[in-house]
Design an enzyme around this catalytic site. Sequence first.
Site, PDB file in Angstrom:
ATOM      1  N   CYS A   8       0.845  -1.202   0.000  1.00 34.70           N
ATOM      2  CA  CYS A   8       0.000   0.000   0.000  1.00 34.70           C
ATOM      3  C   CYS A   8       0.874   1.242   0.000  1.00 34.70           C
ATOM      4  CB  CYS A   8      -0.947   0.014   1.196  1.00 34.70           C
ATOM      5  SG  CYS A   8      -2.195   1.318   1.061  1.00 34.70           S
ATOM      6  N   CYS A  15      -0.798   4.076  -7.258  1.00 31.81           N
ATOM      7  CA  CYS A  15      -1.567   3.285  -6.285  1.00 31.81           C
ATOM      8  C   CYS A  15      -1.628   1.859  -6.799  1.00 31.81           C
ATOM      9  CB  CYS A  15      -2.978   3.853  -6.150  1.00 31.81           C
ATOM     10  SG  CYS A  15      -4.101   2.835  -5.150  1.00 31.81           S
TER      11      CYS A  15
END
EC number: 5.2.1.1
Length: 248
Positions: free
Chosen positions: A80, A198
């Site tokens: 992440c 992302c």
Amino acid sequence: MTDHHIGMIVPSSNLTMETELPRMLRAREDAHPEDRFVFHAARARMQHVTPEQLRAMNAQAERAAAELADARPDVVATACLVAIMAQGPGYHCTAEDSISAALRAEGSKAPVISSAGALIAGIEALGARRVAIVTPYLKPLTQAVVDYLTDAGIEVVDALSLEVSDNLAVARLDPADLRDHYTRLDLSGAEALVLSACVQMPSLPSIQPVEDELGLPVLSAATATTYRILQELGLPPVVPNAGRLLAG
């Protein structure tokens, strides 16, 4: 044939890390059948991309690393990007060190990479110092990414926030839409385009087409993570049709 075991620490709601990375490395297997890649994931709870849930997820990383250690992976990637970047410049080094310590405590010698550190490394490998980025985040979190890259010596000339906070909704974004989204950026000073800053926002099907259309190197957090995984495994970082970073 050599099996390479890849451990991944992923948010519990992540759907993309376990699809795009294997897809890239399966394509590499087709070109280099002597290497095979096996994936093992440990999850850390996170449903919404908010500062509070990101901090809570980071606190679970050592537990997830200890679980992965049981599988004796050859490399571990924590996935992440914004969870790390939101903690302030340079935090990927702290996160990688703490995960490494948890692995060592369980007898694993696997090197650790983070998608945050990998994105910086990927941009640098392309020789770029000025980039534009597309993120799915709310604007304050996108600004955290901009500040993080700036601290690493990378100028963000423009940034687009899609402002999706639900992490499952991010995974369901259509990667084909990125072929239109990037046209909203001012790319006049950019040396590379980060089409997805992302690992949850799907982008792989658009990486090569946008690069071919744009004429600039195009990468994502996922392609950069794959690049660093292959480096740590001692393998040439080559994946077909995944952008210049992985073109060899």
